[in-house]
Motif scaffolding. Structure first.
Motif, short mmCIF file in Angstrom:
data_model
loop_
_atom_site.label_atom_id
_atom_site.label_comp_id
_atom_site.label_asym_id
_atom_site.label_seq_id
_atom_site.Cartn_x
_atom_site.Cartn_y
_atom_site.Cartn_z
N GLU A 43 0.84 -1.30 0.02
CA GLU A 43 -0.19 0.11 0.07
C GLU A 43 0.85 1.26 0.22
N THR A 44 1.93 1.12 0.84
CA THR A 44 2.75 2.55 0.86
C THR A 44 3.48 2.58 -0.43
N VAL A 45 3.98 1.64 -1.19
CA VAL A 45 4.63 1.90 -2.60
C VAL A 45 3.50 2.49 -3.26
N ASN A 46 2.28 1.95 -3.49
CA ASN A 46 1.27 2.46 -4.37
C ASN A 46 0.55 3.40 -4.10
N ARG B 210 -0.72 -10.70 -12.18
CA ARG B 210 -0.60 -11.36 -13.82
C ARG B 210 -1.63 -10.51 -14.69
N THR B 211 -2.59 -10.22 -14.14
CA THR B 211 -3.71 -9.20 -14.93
C THR B 211 -3.02 -8.11 -15.14
N PHE B 212 -2.47 -7.30 -13.94
CA PHE B 212 -1.52 -6.22 -14.18
C PHE B 212 -0.34 -6.24 -15.01
N TYR B 213 0.28 -7.31 -14.85
CA TYR B 213 1.38 -7.61 -15.95
C TYR B 213 1.02 -7.56 -17.34
N GLN C 257 -8.13 9.76 -11.10
CA GLN C 257 -8.87 8.50 -11.11
C GLN C 257 -7.81 7.23 -11.24
N PRO C 258 -7.87 6.08 -10.76
CA PRO C 258 -9.22 5.48 -10.42
C PRO C 258 -9.48 5.89 -8.57
N LYS C 259 -8.56 6.61 -7.95
CA LYS C 259 -8.47 6.91 -6.61
C LYS C 259 -9.49 7.70 -6.12
N ASN C 260 -9.91 8.75 -7.14
CA ASN C 260 -11.02 9.70 -7.06
C ASN C 260 -10.88 10.70 -5.62
N ILE C 261 -9.51 10.94 -5.92
CA ILE C 261 -9.10 12.23 -5.00
C ILE C 261 -8.61 13.25 -5.75
N ARG C 262 -8.45 14.41 -5.25
CA ARG C 262 -7.91 15.82 -5.61
C ARG C 262 -6.53 15.69 -5.54
N PHE D 224 -4.80 0.77 -7.48
CA PHE D 224 -4.76 0.25 -5.95
C PHE D 224 -3.69 -1.11 -6.09
N PRO D 225 -3.58 -1.34 -4.93
CA PRO D 225 -2.46 -2.47 -4.34
C PRO D 225 -3.35 -3.70 -4.99
N VAL D 226 -2.66 -4.71 -5.46
CA VAL D 226 -3.22 -5.77 -5.99
C VAL D 226 -3.33 -6.82 -4.79
N LYS D 227 -4.46 -7.65 -4.90
CA LYS D 227 -4.94 -8.47 -3.76
C LYS D 227 -4.35 -10.08 -3.79
N SER D 228 -3.95 -10.35 -5.32
CA SER D 228 -3.65 -11.80 -5.30
C SER D 228 -2.61 -11.76 -6.45
N LEU D 229 -2.18 -13.11 -6.61
CA LEU D 229 -1.17 -13.32 -7.80
C LEU D 229 -1.76 -13.40 -9.14
#
Length: 190
Positions: free
Chosen positions: A31-34, A49-52, A151-156, A40-45
């Motif tokens: 979470e800190t790196v991202n 793989r999808t991110f890659y 986006q996608p974090k929806n913050i200013r 958003f941080p990934v939740k699974s391998l």
């Protein structure tokens, strides 16, 4: 094209491979790196793989950053091939503050220059000034700031846009974000 992998005394920049999903997962799940990255941080391998496949596979200038000692990815450095030629990077936290991002960035810059890429741009959240320091250390210069609903974090977020021209057009500034967002300005203290 030039020889890949790209190497320094300390680093190897190479294409990600199937065997790299676990080390990439360690980076993408933190979470800190991202915090300042546009996802958003990934939740699974499987998410890794999808991110890659979405973000790295088949991309000309997307490289794993590995140490010479073990050739295992500890981060990535990239430049997009669209009109922004957006430069970016990320490192696992335990490798921060060692000059690795700057070293990898300078290596990629040299490669892009030889490959005829005309320029790179990069942006950083004003709340992440260390990223701006890396941009300056690889030769980029601050051009302007702009504010957007990110986006996608929806913050200013206020982003600072940097650029490095390789083709001698030193005055060229990539103005897409300036033109896209009404809240834009040049900060005088940078």
């Amino acid at each position: 094209m030039h020889t890949i992998p790209l190497e320094t005394d300390r680093l190897i920049l190479r294409k990600f491979e199937d065997k790299d999903m676990q080390p990439l997962h360690l980076l993408l799940m933190d979470e800190t790196v991202n915090t300042f990255l546009p996802w958003f941080p990934v939740k699974s391998l499987e998410d890794t793989r999808t991110f890659y496949e979405t973000h790295f596979a088949g991309k000309a200038y997307h490289f794993a950053i590995c140490l010479q000692s073990d050739n295992i990815p500890i981060g990535y450095v990239k430049a997009d091939t669209d009109d922004s030629h957006d430069f970016g990077y990320a490192l696992r936290r335990e490798f921060w503050h060692r000059g690795i991002a700057t070293e990898a960035g300078k290596t990629l810059v040299a490669y892009l220059r030889k490959d005829g890429v005309p320029y790179i741009t990069a942006t950083h959240d004003k709340n992440n000034p260390r990223s701006g320091k890396v941009m300056r250390q690889i030769g980029m210069r601050y051009c302007y700031s702009y504010e957007e609903q990110w986006q996608p974090k929806n913050i200013r977020v206020v982003f600072r846009m940097y650029q490095l021209n390789f083709d001698g057009q030193d005055d060229r500034v990539y103005r897409k974000y300036w033109n896209l967002y009404d809240a834009h300005y040049v900060e005088k203290h940078l």
